[in-house]
Design an enzyme around this catalytic site. Sequence first.
Site, mmCIF file in Angstrom:
data_model
loop_
_atom_site.group_PDB
_atom_site.id
_atom_site.type_symbol
_atom_site.label_atom_id
_atom_site.label_comp_id
_atom_site.label_asym_id
_atom_site.label_seq_id
_atom_site.Cartn_x
_atom_site.Cartn_y
_atom_site.Cartn_z
ATOM 1 N N ARG A 114 9.715 54.241 9.207
ATOM 2 C CA ARG A 114 9.301 55.373 9.457
ATOM 3 C C ARG A 114 10.080 55.209 11.201
ATOM 4 O O ARG A 114 10.089 54.870 11.901
ATOM 5 C CB ARG A 114 7.831 55.428 10.379
ATOM 6 C CG ARG A 114 6.726 56.338 11.256
ATOM 7 C CD ARG A 114 5.921 56.021 11.614
ATOM 8 N NE ARG A 114 5.003 56.014 9.952
ATOM 9 C CZ ARG A 114 4.590 56.659 9.637
ATOM 10 N NH1 ARG A 114 4.623 57.913 10.257
ATOM 11 N NH2 ARG A 114 3.421 57.185 8.695
ATOM 12 N N GLU A 172 13.629 72.189 10.047
ATOM 13 C CA GLU A 172 13.250 72.445 8.735
ATOM 14 C C GLU A 172 11.817 72.776 9.562
ATOM 15 O O GLU A 172 11.274 71.481 10.030
ATOM 16 C CB GLU A 172 13.547 71.764 7.660
ATOM 17 C CG GLU A 172 14.534 71.399 7.350
ATOM 18 C CD GLU A 172 14.695 70.123 6.473
ATOM 19 O OE1 GLU A 172 13.547 69.425 6.080
ATOM 20 O OE2 GLU A 172 15.858 69.778 5.985
ATOM 21 N N PHE A 190 13.114 69.278 0.257
ATOM 22 C CA PHE A 190 14.502 69.175 1.808
ATOM 23 C C PHE A 190 14.884 67.785 1.671
ATOM 24 O O PHE A 190 15.687 67.594 2.649
ATOM 25 C CB PHE A 190 13.453 68.762 2.415
ATOM 26 C CG PHE A 190 12.050 68.400 2.856
ATOM 27 C CD1 PHE A 190 12.387 66.477 2.532
ATOM 28 C CD2 PHE A 190 11.078 68.799 2.899
ATOM 29 C CE1 PHE A 190 11.194 65.897 2.607
ATOM 30 C CE2 PHE A 190 9.787 68.100 2.344
ATOM 31 C CZ PHE A 190 9.998 66.433 2.496
ATOM 32 N N LYS A 205 8.168 72.425 8.937
ATOM 33 C CA LYS A 205 7.553 71.082 8.866
ATOM 34 C C LYS A 205 5.892 71.420 7.653
ATOM 35 O O LYS A 205 5.080 72.307 8.369
ATOM 36 C CB LYS A 205 6.577 70.501 9.676
ATOM 37 C CG LYS A 205 5.357 69.156 9.712
ATOM 38 C CD LYS A 205 5.843 68.194 11.085
ATOM 39 C CE LYS A 205 4.940 66.785 10.238
ATOM 40 N NZ LYS A 205 3.937 66.953 9.329
ATOM 41 N N ARG A 249 2.392 61.586 -2.304
ATOM 42 C CA ARG A 249 3.405 59.792 -1.365
ATOM 43 C C ARG A 249 3.144 58.712 -1.661
ATOM 44 O O ARG A 249 3.495 57.961 -1.190
ATOM 45 C CB ARG A 249 2.772 60.849 -0.142
ATOM 46 C CG ARG A 249 3.242 59.712 0.893
ATOM 47 C CD ARG A 249 2.657 60.119 2.068
ATOM 48 N NE ARG A 249 2.178 59.506 2.953
ATOM 49 C CZ ARG A 249 2.680 59.386 4.978
ATOM 50 N NH1 ARG A 249 2.954 60.530 4.915
ATOM 51 N NH2 ARG A 249 2.701 58.126 5.088
ATOM 52 N N ARG A 303 3.552 65.803 0.349
ATOM 53 C CA ARG A 303 4.523 65.407 -0.138
ATOM 54 C C ARG A 303 4.209 65.133 -1.690
ATOM 55 O O ARG A 303 3.542 64.316 -2.118
ATOM 56 C CB ARG A 303 4.837 64.184 0.337
ATOM 57 C CG ARG A 303 5.852 63.329 0.463
ATOM 58 C CD ARG A 303 7.336 63.904 1.644
ATOM 59 N NE ARG A 303 8.296 63.606 1.707
ATOM 60 C CZ ARG A 303 8.264 62.666 2.287
ATOM 61 N NH1 ARG A 303 7.616 61.832 3.917
ATOM 62 N NH2 ARG A 303 10.086 62.205 2.621
ATOM 63 N N LYS A 342 8.832 64.592 14.175
ATOM 64 C CA LYS A 342 7.922 65.913 13.600
ATOM 65 C C LYS A 342 8.001 66.377 15.175
ATOM 66 O O LYS A 342 7.397 64.917 16.011
ATOM 67 C CB LYS A 342 6.600 64.509 13.561
ATOM 68 C CG LYS A 342 5.928 63.886 13.300
ATOM 69 C CD LYS A 342 4.922 63.892 12.495
ATOM 70 C CE LYS A 342 4.336 62.707 12.703
ATOM 71 N NZ LYS A 342 3.733 61.602 12.391
ATOM 72 N N GLU A 382 7.667 69.002 0.113
ATOM 73 C CA GLU A 382 6.398 69.183 0.462
ATOM 74 C C GLU A 382 5.764 70.009 -0.226
ATOM 75 O O GLU A 382 6.786 71.148 -0.224
ATOM 76 C CB GLU A 382 6.061 69.089 1.718
ATOM 77 C CG GLU A 382 5.169 69.587 1.734
ATOM 78 C CD GLU A 382 4.180 68.393 2.951
ATOM 79 O OE1 GLU A 382 5.157 67.150 2.248
ATOM 80 O OE2 GLU A 382 3.205 67.986 3.583
HETATM 81 P P1 AMP Z 1 3.303 62.943 9.280
HETATM 82 O O1 AMP Z 1 1.989 62.706 8.190
HETATM 83 O O2 AMP Z 1 1.847 63.466 10.933
HETATM 84 O O3 AMP Z 1 3.763 61.639 9.543
HETATM 85 O O4 AMP Z 1 4.349 63.219 8.990
HETATM 86 C C1 AMP Z 1 5.611 63.620 7.865
HETATM 87 C C2 AMP Z 1 4.943 64.381 6.609
HETATM 88 O O5 AMP Z 1 5.689 65.743 6.731
HETATM 89 C C3 AMP Z 1 6.476 63.639 5.751
HETATM 90 O O6 AMP Z 1 5.565 63.097 4.895
HETATM 91 C C4 AMP Z 1 6.329 65.175 5.006
HETATM 92 O O7 AMP Z 1 4.834 65.060 3.887
HETATM 93 C C5 AMP Z 1 5.893 66.335 5.588
HETATM 94 N N1 AMP Z 1 6.607 67.482 5.225
HETATM 95 C C6 AMP Z 1 6.591 68.371 5.815
HETATM 96 N N2 AMP Z 1 7.991 69.792 5.811
HETATM 97 C C7 AMP Z 1 8.613 68.460 5.992
HETATM 98 C C8 AMP Z 1 9.779 68.473 6.173
HETATM 99 N N3 AMP Z 1 10.618 70.231 6.246
HETATM 100 N N4 AMP Z 1 10.313 67.579 5.910
HETATM 101 C C9 AMP Z 1 10.212 66.422 5.813
HETATM 102 N N5 AMP Z 1 8.550 66.096 5.565
HETATM 103 C C10 AMP Z 1 8.005 67.059 5.631
#
Ligand code: AMP
Length: 566
Positions: free
Chosen positions: A421, A260, A350, A262, A282, A267, A427, A311
């Site tokens: 996590r 999907e 999502f 990002k 979040r 969140r 990601k 998100e």
């Molecule tokens: P990070 O904050 O860099 O650890 O990345 C994870 C975060 O990406 C999640 O907590 C969401 O807030 C965001 N996110 C954006 N798009 C998505 C998606 N399609 N699925 C899950 N998380 C997503």
Amino acid sequence: MFFLEFARACETLEKTSGRLDMIDIISKELPKLSDEELPVFVRFVMGRVFPDWSPKKLDIGPNLLYESVGYVVGLKKDKVIDRINRTGDVGKAVEELLSDKNHLSQQMLFFHEALDLVSVYNELISISEQGGKKIQAGSEKVQREKPQQEKLRGVRRLFSAASPLEGRYLSRIMLEELRIGVGEGSVREAVAKAFGVDSALVEHAQQALNDMGEVARLAKQGPDALQSVQVTPFHPVRMMLAQQGSIADMIEEHGEIAAEFKYDGSRFQFHKKGNWARLYSRRLEDVTAALPDVIQQLLSATEHDVILDGEVIAIKDGKPMPFQSVLRRFRRRHDIAEAQDAIAMVPNVFDIIWLDGETLIDLPFSERRKRLESVVTQYLAPQVRSDREEEITKTYEAALAAGHEGIMIKVPASPYTPGQRGKNWIKIKPEVDTLDLAVIGAEWGEGKRAHVFGSFLVACQDNGKLMPLSRVATGFSDEQLAEVFELLKESVISESGKEVTFEPSLVFEVGYAELQASSNYECGFALRFPRFIRIRDDKDIPDVETIENIRERYKRQANSAQAYQR
Ligand code: AMP
């Protein structure tokens, strides 16, 4: 249970360093507690007052606490702060101050009515409720001051009834940091041991309920009670989190994977039952009032009772706007209608966690996705499923071309694991050299910046222990420094010369040119050319970068430097 008994247990735990010994100590306390005491003990021992799902805040800042303690022991706030600076710990300083006072007035000891664990809890609840109250009559000043006065009175009441040892832990509970080294993992094991249930079952119940206190009460009833827990609407569960990884590894390990976009926004978790709907951030704060437009959109997308994960991003002229625009809206308290006109917020859904009374977290993602598609008609995040690397890479490129951060890869067979996590969500985004770090100290600015903090000490973590990594003094606009000052001024726990120390509460994203091995800091690293990028107020202190990750990055950096030289 008397609060003094709780304080003694904390004192024993504070002196204990082995995790297994700690688990043993806690597990012996739990069976002695009544059904009412058990959840309170469990939350308190983790330094919490409210269930984790609750967006309620105690909101007793260090200043209010110092003022109350000062009042009780007959000292000005400055003198209390002096003592804290000398002992380096709020709890121990309060203990000493209460002990000095008792020496002076021996009779106080006899007039105390012993504090009881549950009555302390109830008093804290009523203190927390003073915070947000709006008083209708009177001037604006009265509106702001009155709740503070009420809070102050409640806090004073508790300290005047506390013995020195109780004061140590009471003050730490009020700041919601007990500093006895007991984490959720140890409490989980202790609950399992105390009531003879499987710790995986305790963990699972905690994921669904998001309240270890309540989980302990169920564990006391037995495994069936734990097994049958359900996610509850309006009790947000923790968000499932992602790790870094690669497309090729994921395909090799799992075959077909789901990809999907990002989205670079904020969140959310959307809860709806009947006509009632709430939106949580979040950090599980209730942000419903700030985002009526998002609520409206989500309400129009489904008729069902649901808990959705997604998100929200800001869109202008068809392009996603920087993440800050979204955060600003999440934080907004006033002029919400105007803000809505300026920027269009778009939710991207999502995942689905709960549907029409059924908890879905244990279903495989592919099954949850089917349910999601069958009940949510708009705002669904598109998904590509494939076991071919080129296809997923194409999606990644399309995501970047459309202005998104990258892609998320998800394992179709995986359950929804709140708060974890894990390796089921990966990601993929271009490598950028930034770290999310805790702000633990600062130095006052100079010249026109003398009234705000000018440079900051930021820290990474080693299993929850914060370790200084760098000072950050560049990258701030005057406006940002003023904003950061407002956010941090209530968190000062000690001050010496131009240096202040904070109760850690704020996370900065910090950019840097290079990671360097350094003996200046205990963690063994330092940042070259650190600069402030943004406040990450969607992240909490436990989310800051770990030392393992930094070591990994350092290794990667060294490898790529070698490759460059070859
Ligand atoms: P990070 O904050 O860099 O650890 O990345 C994870 C975060 O990406 C999640 O907590 C969401 O807030 C965001 N996110 C954006 N798009 C998505 C998606 N399609 N699925 C899950 N998380 C997503």
